[in-house]
Design a protein around this motif. Structure first.
Motif, mmCIF file in Angstrom:
data_model
loop_
_atom_site.group_PDB
_atom_site.id
_atom_site.type_symbol
_atom_site.label_atom_id
_atom_site.label_comp_id
_atom_site.label_asym_id
_atom_site.label_seq_id
_atom_site.Cartn_x
_atom_site.Cartn_y
_atom_site.Cartn_z
ATOM 1 N N ALA A 28 0.812 -1.128 0.198
ATOM 2 C CA ALA A 28 -0.076 0.015 0.001
ATOM 3 C C ALA A 28 0.811 1.357 -0.064
ATOM 4 O O ALA A 28 0.404 2.111 -0.816
ATOM 5 C CB ALA A 28 -0.951 -0.034 1.008
ATOM 6 N N ALA A 29 1.995 1.161 0.882
ATOM 7 C CA ALA A 29 2.869 2.351 0.723
ATOM 8 C C ALA A 29 3.607 2.661 -0.572
ATOM 9 O O ALA A 29 3.741 3.747 -1.050
ATOM 10 C CB ALA A 29 4.050 2.122 1.728
ATOM 11 N N ASN A 30 3.845 1.523 -1.138
ATOM 12 C CA ASN A 30 4.647 1.539 -2.618
ATOM 13 C C ASN A 30 3.384 2.410 -3.480
ATOM 14 O O ASN A 30 3.868 3.282 -4.425
ATOM 15 C CB ASN A 30 5.014 0.320 -2.902
ATOM 16 N N ARG A 31 2.300 1.913 -3.604
ATOM 17 C CA ARG A 31 1.217 2.142 -4.309
ATOM 18 C C ARG A 31 0.927 3.880 -4.129
ATOM 19 O O ARG A 31 1.040 4.742 -5.110
ATOM 20 C CB ARG A 31 -0.067 1.432 -4.020
ATOM 21 N N GLN A 32 0.930 4.176 -2.900
ATOM 22 C CA GLN A 32 0.767 5.592 -2.552
ATOM 23 C C GLN A 32 2.021 6.358 -3.194
ATOM 24 O O GLN A 32 1.744 7.636 -3.348
ATOM 25 C CB GLN A 32 0.447 5.864 -1.053
ATOM 26 N N SER A 33 3.126 5.705 -2.878
ATOM 27 C CA SER A 33 4.167 6.661 -3.415
ATOM 28 C C SER A 33 4.409 6.723 -4.766
ATOM 29 O O SER A 33 4.870 7.938 -5.188
ATOM 30 C CB SER A 33 5.571 6.111 -2.693
ATOM 31 N N VAL A 34 3.878 5.776 -5.542
ATOM 32 C CA VAL A 34 3.835 5.866 -7.105
ATOM 33 C C VAL A 34 2.701 6.961 -7.349
ATOM 34 O O VAL A 34 2.939 7.754 -8.141
ATOM 35 C CB VAL A 34 3.264 4.480 -7.674
ATOM 36 N N ILE A 35 1.778 6.872 -6.652
ATOM 37 C CA ILE A 35 0.463 7.889 -7.017
ATOM 38 C C ILE A 35 1.050 9.338 -6.700
ATOM 39 O O ILE A 35 0.875 10.249 -7.443
ATOM 40 C CB ILE A 35 -0.765 7.629 -6.427
ATOM 41 N N ASP A 36 1.565 9.458 -5.713
ATOM 42 C CA ASP A 36 2.067 10.893 -5.501
ATOM 43 C C ASP A 36 3.166 11.369 -6.265
ATOM 44 O O ASP A 36 3.268 12.414 -6.630
ATOM 45 C CB ASP A 36 2.812 10.902 -3.756
ATOM 46 N N ALA A 37 4.072 10.477 -6.774
ATOM 47 C CA ALA A 37 5.085 10.824 -7.660
ATOM 48 C C ALA A 37 4.456 11.465 -8.992
ATOM 49 O O ALA A 37 4.626 12.233 -9.488
ATOM 50 C CB ALA A 37 6.229 9.691 -7.808
ATOM 51 N N ALA A 38 3.348 10.676 -9.336
ATOM 52 C CA ALA A 38 2.917 10.821 -10.766
ATOM 53 C C ALA A 38 1.945 12.433 -10.640
ATOM 54 O O ALA A 38 2.074 13.111 -11.427
ATOM 55 C CB ALA A 38 1.895 9.642 -11.141
ATOM 56 N N ARG A 39 1.418 12.577 -9.356
ATOM 57 C CA ARG A 39 0.882 13.478 -9.170
ATOM 58 C C ARG A 39 1.552 14.973 -9.137
ATOM 59 O O ARG A 39 1.360 15.890 -9.701
ATOM 60 C CB ARG A 39 0.029 13.680 -7.701
ATOM 61 N N GLU A 40 2.688 14.864 -8.639
ATOM 62 C CA GLU A 40 3.913 15.950 -8.624
ATOM 63 C C GLU A 40 4.352 16.092 -9.990
ATOM 64 O O GLU A 40 4.206 17.234 -10.549
ATOM 65 C CB GLU A 40 4.891 15.564 -7.789
ATOM 66 N N ILE A 41 4.566 14.889 -10.539
ATOM 67 C CA ILE A 41 4.985 15.399 -12.331
ATOM 68 C C ILE A 41 3.938 16.080 -13.083
ATOM 69 O O ILE A 41 4.165 16.956 -13.729
ATOM 70 C CB ILE A 41 5.328 14.030 -12.820
ATOM 71 N N VAL A 42 2.710 15.623 -13.172
ATOM 72 C CA VAL A 42 1.592 16.255 -13.639
ATOM 73 C C VAL A 42 1.283 17.535 -13.424
ATOM 74 O O VAL A 42 1.328 18.472 -14.237
ATOM 75 C CB VAL A 42 0.312 15.346 -13.507
ATOM 76 N N SER A 75 -4.320 3.955 -16.037
ATOM 77 C CA SER A 75 -4.633 3.506 -14.696
ATOM 78 C C SER A 75 -4.048 4.552 -13.767
ATOM 79 O O SER A 75 -4.719 4.853 -12.889
ATOM 80 C CB SER A 75 -4.073 2.130 -14.443
ATOM 81 N N LEU A 76 -2.791 4.807 -14.006
ATOM 82 C CA LEU A 76 -2.055 5.894 -13.375
ATOM 83 C C LEU A 76 -2.806 7.407 -13.258
ATOM 84 O O LEU A 76 -3.148 7.927 -12.153
ATOM 85 C CB LEU A 76 -0.568 5.959 -13.633
ATOM 86 N N LEU A 77 -3.110 7.715 -14.487
ATOM 87 C CA LEU A 77 -3.540 9.137 -14.579
ATOM 88 C C LEU A 77 -5.274 9.014 -14.045
ATOM 89 O O LEU A 77 -5.590 9.882 -13.100
ATOM 90 C CB LEU A 77 -3.948 9.342 -16.100
ATOM 91 N N LEU A 78 -5.951 7.722 -14.049
ATOM 92 C CA LEU A 78 -6.978 7.838 -13.466
ATOM 93 C C LEU A 78 -7.046 7.927 -11.563
ATOM 94 O O LEU A 78 -7.815 8.565 -11.226
ATOM 95 C CB LEU A 78 -7.880 6.371 -13.831
ATOM 96 N N ALA A 79 -6.047 7.245 -11.398
ATOM 97 C CA ALA A 79 -5.567 7.001 -9.800
ATOM 98 C C ALA A 79 -5.320 8.366 -9.458
ATOM 99 O O ALA A 79 -5.839 8.906 -8.307
ATOM 100 C CB ALA A 79 -4.452 6.180 -9.561
ATOM 101 N N VAL A 80 -4.562 9.356 -10.188
ATOM 102 C CA VAL A 80 -4.364 10.567 -9.618
ATOM 103 C C VAL A 80 -5.315 11.622 -9.866
ATOM 104 O O VAL A 80 -5.642 12.202 -8.669
ATOM 105 C CB VAL A 80 -2.933 11.041 -10.845
ATOM 106 N N ALA A 81 -6.227 11.488 -10.775
ATOM 107 C CA ALA A 81 -7.547 12.376 -10.480
ATOM 108 C C ALA A 81 -8.419 11.717 -9.587
ATOM 109 O O ALA A 81 -8.766 12.677 -8.966
ATOM 110 C CB ALA A 81 -8.338 11.864 -12.188
#
Length: 219
Positions: A28-42, A75-81
């Motif tokens: 779960a922590a890995n998943r959240q770190s991935v989404i957080d990183a994607a959010r910051e990049i976008v 899927s990453l974009l959807l998770a970020v949104a």
């Protein structure tokens, strides 16, 4: 693909579940770190900069981890949104639930949205400039309609008490207010001389809210 929590069925209510294991917590922590990183990049570099390789580098994980924990780029974009909208709801639901006169409630809704934009700039920008990805846009549109419906209901409540003009169409007004407020707030990240600094933006927001309140008010 991420989704909102599903309420438990009646037979599930009261049933206990074992606490997550160490492996599950780490996943779960890995998943959240991935989404957080994607959010910051976008938010800071734009949609074009969002690649699985860029996210992997920022989150310090392997690309395979992104596939395993979230999925492909769509899927990453959807998770970020979805995360951005969920965080905005944490702000806005409390504002809509507040008591007071129609004008006080609508003012609280507007100022709460401004606070969200200030305190969560990455999430706000993702909502205002969503990815050109059909699944993410469709989900974001659905959630936006839900939130705007709450604003329209607040306007209807004001009409019922005689505080808001009766000649307005609540759903149209809600959409217009939402779009206008986003447009003013978006001036904070416009390029070069188009950008408006914080002090000037505060003055613009005060002017917008005063004009909107006067336009809604029954005279």
């Amino acid at each position: 693909m991420p989704s909102f929590p599903v309420p438990p069925s009646p037979h599930e209510i009261g049933a206990s579940s074992p606490p997550p294991t160490r492996t599950q917590r780490r996943a779960a922590a890995n998943r959240q770190s991935v989404i957080d990183a994607a959010r910051e990049i976008v938010a800071t570099e734009g949609m074009g900069a969002l690649t699985l390789e860029a996210v992997a580098e920022r989150a310090d994980v392997a690309v395979a981890t992104i596939y395993n924990r979230v999925g492909n780029r769509s899927s990453l974009l959807l998770a970020v949104a979805e995360q951005a909208m969920e965080e905005s709801r944490a702000y806005m639901d409390a504002a809509y639930a507040a008591e007071g006169t129609a004008e006080e409630r609508l003012l609280l809704v507007a100022t709460t949205w401004v606070r969200f934009a200030r305190e969560r700039p990455h999430e706000f920008r993702i909502l205002v400039e969503p990815a050109d990805q059909p699944d993410a846009v469709a989900r974001l549109a659905e959630l936006t309609r839900t939130q705007n419906a709450k604003l329209a209901d607040a306007i209807r409540a004001g009409m019922a008490t005689g505080a808001v003009r009766p000649d307005l169409e609540p759903d149209q007004v809600a959409t217009a207010l939402w779009a206008s407020l986003n447009g003013v707030l978006a001036l904070a990240w416009r390029p070069g001389e188009l950008r408006v600094e914080a002090a000037a933006l505060d003055q613009l927001m005060a002017a917008f809210i005063a004009i909107a309140a006067d336009g809604l008010r029954a005279h």
